[in-house]
Design an enzyme around this catalytic site. Structure first.
Site, mmCIF file in Angstrom:
data_model
loop_
_atom_site.group_PDB
_atom_site.id
_atom_site.type_symbol
_atom_site.label_atom_id
_atom_site.label_comp_id
_atom_site.label_asym_id
_atom_site.label_seq_id
_atom_site.Cartn_x
_atom_site.Cartn_y
_atom_site.Cartn_z
ATOM 1 N N LEU A 1 0.808 -1.230 0.000
ATOM 2 C CA LEU A 1 0.000 0.000 0.000
ATOM 3 C C LEU A 1 0.842 1.283 0.000
ATOM 4 O O LEU A 1 0.626 2.192 -0.802
ATOM 5 C CB LEU A 1 -0.927 -0.029 1.227
ATOM 6 C CG LEU A 1 -1.893 1.124 1.372
ATOM 7 C CD1 LEU A 1 -2.848 1.204 0.202
ATOM 8 C CD2 LEU A 1 -2.678 0.983 2.669
ATOM 9 N N TYR B 1 -17.873 -5.692 15.065
ATOM 10 C CA TYR B 1 -17.081 -6.281 16.158
ATOM 11 C C TYR B 1 -17.868 -7.420 16.779
ATOM 12 O O TYR B 1 -19.109 -7.350 16.896
ATOM 13 C CB TYR B 1 -16.787 -5.222 17.230
ATOM 14 C CG TYR B 1 -15.699 -4.261 16.812
ATOM 15 C CD1 TYR B 1 -14.372 -4.572 17.061
ATOM 16 C CD2 TYR B 1 -15.993 -3.072 16.160
ATOM 17 C CE1 TYR B 1 -13.356 -3.707 16.667
ATOM 18 C CE2 TYR B 1 -14.983 -2.204 15.758
ATOM 19 C CZ TYR B 1 -13.670 -2.533 16.016
ATOM 20 O OH TYR B 1 -12.681 -1.678 15.618
HETATM 21 C C1 LIG Z 1 -6.886 -7.302 9.548
HETATM 22 C C2 LIG Z 1 -6.379 -5.926 9.209
HETATM 23 C C3 LIG Z 1 -7.274 -4.933 8.840
HETATM 24 C C4 LIG Z 1 -6.812 -3.653 8.562
HETATM 25 N N1 LIG Z 1 -7.701 -2.699 8.195
HETATM 26 C C5 LIG Z 1 -7.286 -1.456 7.905
HETATM 27 C C6 LIG Z 1 -8.191 -0.473 7.429
HETATM 28 O O1 LIG Z 1 -9.381 -0.731 7.296
HETATM 29 N N2 LIG Z 1 -7.695 0.763 7.106
HETATM 30 C C7 LIG Z 1 -6.371 1.057 7.233
HETATM 31 O O2 LIG Z 1 -5.975 2.192 6.931
HETATM 32 N N3 LIG Z 1 -5.474 0.140 7.657
HETATM 33 C C8 LIG Z 1 -5.897 -1.114 7.991
HETATM 34 N N4 LIG Z 1 -4.997 -2.056 8.345
HETATM 35 C C9 LIG Z 1 -3.571 -1.707 8.387
HETATM 36 C C10 LIG Z 1 -2.944 -1.770 7.002
HETATM 37 O O3 LIG Z 1 -3.152 -3.037 6.427
HETATM 38 C C11 LIG Z 1 -1.448 -1.476 7.085
HETATM 39 O O4 LIG Z 1 -1.253 -0.292 7.807
HETATM 40 C C12 LIG Z 1 -0.847 -1.326 5.677
HETATM 41 O O5 LIG Z 1 -0.893 -2.532 4.990
HETATM 42 C C13 LIG Z 1 0.595 -0.859 5.763
HETATM 43 O O6 LIG Z 1 1.106 -0.787 4.473
HETATM 44 P P1 LIG Z 1 2.684 -0.757 4.233
HETATM 45 O O7 LIG Z 1 2.841 -0.709 2.759
HETATM 46 O O8 LIG Z 1 3.304 0.269 5.092
HETATM 47 O O9 LIG Z 1 3.202 -2.138 4.829
HETATM 48 P P2 LIG Z 1 2.903 -3.611 4.338
HETATM 49 O O10 LIG Z 1 1.521 -3.725 3.838
HETATM 50 O O11 LIG Z 1 3.333 -4.502 5.444
HETATM 51 O O12 LIG Z 1 3.859 -3.803 3.106
HETATM 52 C C14 LIG Z 1 5.253 -3.884 3.219
HETATM 53 C C15 LIG Z 1 5.739 -4.609 1.996
HETATM 54 O O13 LIG Z 1 7.156 -4.561 1.961
HETATM 55 C C16 LIG Z 1 7.628 -5.790 1.441
HETATM 56 N N5 LIG Z 1 9.001 -5.954 1.901
HETATM 57 C C17 LIG Z 1 9.460 -6.019 3.171
HETATM 58 N N6 LIG Z 1 10.794 -6.118 3.197
HETATM 59 C C18 LIG Z 1 11.200 -6.117 1.899
HETATM 60 C C19 LIG Z 1 12.476 -6.205 1.279
HETATM 61 N N7 LIG Z 1 13.611 -6.279 1.997
HETATM 62 N N8 LIG Z 1 12.533 -6.198 -0.071
HETATM 63 C C20 LIG Z 1 11.393 -6.102 -0.812
HETATM 64 N N9 LIG Z 1 10.158 -6.020 -0.260
HETATM 65 C C21 LIG Z 1 10.070 -6.023 1.073
HETATM 66 C C22 LIG Z 1 6.686 -6.830 2.004
HETATM 67 O O14 LIG Z 1 6.676 -7.992 1.202
HETATM 68 C C23 LIG Z 1 5.352 -6.090 1.995
HETATM 69 O O15 LIG Z 1 4.578 -6.364 0.848
HETATM 70 C C24 LIG Z 1 -5.434 -3.356 8.644
HETATM 71 C C25 LIG Z 1 -4.525 -4.358 9.005
HETATM 72 C C26 LIG Z 1 -4.985 -5.632 9.282
HETATM 73 C C27 LIG Z 1 -3.997 -6.686 9.659
#
Ligand SMILES: Cc1cc2nc3c(=O)[nH]c(=O)nc-3n(C[C@H](O)[C@H](O)[C@H](O)COP(=O)(O)OP(=O)(O)OC[C@H]3O[C@@H](n4cnc5c(N)ncnc54)[C@H](O)[C@@H]3O)c2cc1C
Length: 544
Positions: A21, A224
């Site tokens: 994301l 919930y």
């Molecule tokens: C059940 C659930 C429901 C949720 N609902 C909501 C919601 O309704 N609204 C909301 O805003 N948030 C929600 N969240 C939170 C949201 O999913 C996260 O905050 C969001 O996915 C964070 O995105 P990110 O890209 O920072 O991290 P991540 O989604 O964790 O992505 C990180 C990416 O980096 C990649 N990566 C890591 N290390 C490396 C590397 N060394 N080399 C290459 N790639 C790498 C991983 O493979 C991963 O795909 C929810 C979370 C959960 C668990």
């Protein structure tokens, strides 16, 4: 590792670790600002699990700026009941025991040209990916960042293709760590996470079941579940033949087990779903189980030299409130234009140092708010000592306030981190308010006036500002979007613009590319090209 520029296999202005994301949002927004980037993602494609879905109005405003609002709204209509509510049940069959939000957009439709929607991450990410690529970003999947080192002028990172094992060296001027909660970049930099730590080993059970008779016709988006055997939440997708159940804790709510994940079997997952639905008579097929930790933590630093932490790499919070992903998109939005202006030589590098003072306090506030909602809504036995009072969702989504060298405050002693966005009225450090305008026979929002450049918005009698602004921009060698609101091409049928922005008809505001007010003059007393030039030079952190 080869460390000199010129010895790298790939050279790119910004290298992004993680293509989920926040990585995709960063790539897209950098592209919007004309900055090429390379993002590497360990997985083979965009998200396969729905995870985040609740998309705040502020995130929708950002997607509107990037040209994705309409498609996201359309996809949301396909996937979710619109304006769905947030409530609690003991079991689905038993019906509601508490209502937290009756209608997702109730009472907030006036503050924005757009609305809150639900759209799962597995449906949103392909749109971000497509737009990022259209705007020139390069995304490499099944590729991981193995190691990196930074020097005075940039970052060298080793990336490896997972299938072939081939490694390459990327040379970038800046790196964004969007690599999630277990960020390897953060760990390599020795940046600690501070806060409440991890308090449950949770699961999300993705399942199929004919739920329409129980759910259809209700405006239920997040439900919930709180009973004697589990605490968690359902999220339902149209046509209500599949859903997920997130489970935070199991067992007696007086003394719950916080580890749901260890040793979990499919049979046990099935029992949990049956318990939450409240009947054995509905056939259920478990499709997938995702294990995750509920934590509330904040990185002690958001910037280290030329490396920036964004999204879950910078702040981790429980899903209560749906804030985590949204906060990450806002990190990306805050950072992208700053990187662009610095890389183009239009701003001083000091502008990049405003990222941490602006985003870290907002991250801290958002983490605490998600934590408070977790404790109060799903884990009532956890200590409430020091628990932050629940603030309105709207304050968290768009009422956050920035304090940094990227803002010229009117009252330097005012250190509030959030407020009701209706009350900010264009005060420097706050999101520029939405007001409807008319341009070329079309209704537009004030927010539609904010693009890659700074924008000067003056009241209908603010000619002294608009005339001076062009000169100032010329002297600084920057593009500045200048609008007189209520005269000429931008009409203000309600006449509400000056009040919405806290100025007289002769006043003006300077709005940054991220839609935050950086400076305001309530009248035209000080209007001159010199004044605007000095103000902009200061906001761009140009060396004096
Ligand atoms: C059940 C659930 C429901 C949720 N609902 C909501 C919601 O309704 N609204 C909301 O805003 N948030 C929600 N969240 C939170 C949201 O999913 C996260 O905050 C969001 O996915 C964070 O995105 P990110 O890209 O920072 O991290 P991540 O989604 O964790 O992505 C990180 C990416 O980096 C990649 N990566 C890591 N290390 C490396 C590397 N060394 N080399 C290459 N790639 C790498 C991983 O493979 C991963 O795909 C929810 C979370 C959960 C668990």
């Amino acid at each position: 590792m080869k460390s000199q520029k010129g010895m790298a296999d790939i050279e790119v202005p910004v290298f992004i670790v993680g293509g989920s994301l926040v990585g995709l949002s960063t790539a897209m927004l950098l592209g919007y600002h004309g900055v090429p980037s390379l993002a590497v993602e360990y997985h083979r494609g965009t998200a396969i699990h729905p995870r985040a879905a609740q998309t705040s109005q502020r995130t929708m405003e950002i997607l509107r700026q990037a040209g994705l609002e309409q498609i996201v709204r359309q996809k949301s209509e396909d996937q979710f009941v619109q304006d769905g509510g947030v409530l609690a049940v003991e079991t689905l069959v038993g019906g509601p025991i508490a209502h937290y939000i009756a209608d997702l957009n109730e009472g907030v439709r006036d503050v924005s040209p757009t609305v809150r929607v639900f759209l799962s991450q597995d449906a949103l990410e392909p749109q971000l990916r497509r737009r990022a690529e259209e705007l020139g970003a390069e995304l490499r999947y099944a590729t991981e960042m193995v190691s990196f080192e930074q020097d005075m002028h940039g970052v060298n990172a080793v990336i490896r293709e997972r299938d072939s094992g081939k490694t390459q060296i990327v040379r970038a001027q800046y790196m964004v760590a969007a690599d999630g909660a277990h960020s390897r970049v953060r760990q390599q930099l020795g940046i600690r996470m501070l806060g409440h730590g991890t308090f449950s080993k949770s699961i999300t059970i993705y399942f199929r079941a004919p739920l329409a008779p129980l759910v259809e016709g209700h405006k239920w988006a997040v439900v919930y579940v709180l009973n004697s055997q589990l605490s968690g939440f359902f999220r339902f997708e149209k046509p209500f033949d599949k859903a997920f159940l997130g489970v935070f804790t199991v067992g007696n709510p007086e003394n719950p087990e916080m580890d749901v994940s260890t040793g979990l079997t499919e049979q046990r997952s099935l029992e949990l779903v049956r318990t939450a639905i409240g009947t054995d008579s509905i056939p259920i097929t478990i499709e997938n189980i995702m294990h995750w930790e509920a934590s509330a933590e904040l990185a002690e630093k958001f910037k280290d030299g030329r490396v920036f932490m964004a999204g879950d790499a910078a702040h981790v919070m429980p899903p209560n409130g749906g804030f985590g992903g949204n906060a990450g998109v806002q990190d990306a939005h805050n950072l992208a234009w700053k990187l662009a202006l610095v890389l183009k030589g239009l701003a001083g590098p000091g502008l990049l140092s405003t990222y941490e003072p602006e985003r870290r306090p907002v991250g801290a506030f958002t983490v605490e708010q998600a934590y408070s909602r977790y404790v109060l809504r799903t884990a009532p036995t956890m200590s409430r000592n020091g628990l932050q009072a629940v603030a309105p969702d709207l304050n968290i989504e768009m009422g956050y306030v920035y304090h940094s060298d990227g803002i010229l405050p009117e009252d330097p002693s005012d250190s509030r981190v959030h407020e009701v966005p209706r009350e900010s009225k264009g005060r420097p450090g706050t999101r520029a308010p939405h007001a409807w305008l008319h341009r070329r026979a079309m209704q537009i929002s004030t927010l539609d006036l904010f693009g890659p450049n700074f924008a000067l918005l003056a009241g209908p009698e603010g000619d002294s500002w608009t005339e001076s602004a062009h000169d100032a921009a010329k002297q600084l060698g920057i593009d500045l979007d200048v609008h007189k609101i209520g005269q000429g091409s931008c009409m203000d049928p309600s006449g509400g613009f000056p009040v919405a922005y806290g100025i007289t008809p002769k006043g003006a505001v300077l709005v940054r590319p991220d839609g935050f007010v950086a400076w305001r003059a309530k009248t035209d007393d000080r209007a001159s090209a010199e004044q605007i030039k000095n103000t902009l030079a200061c906001l761009l952190c140009r060396p004096r």
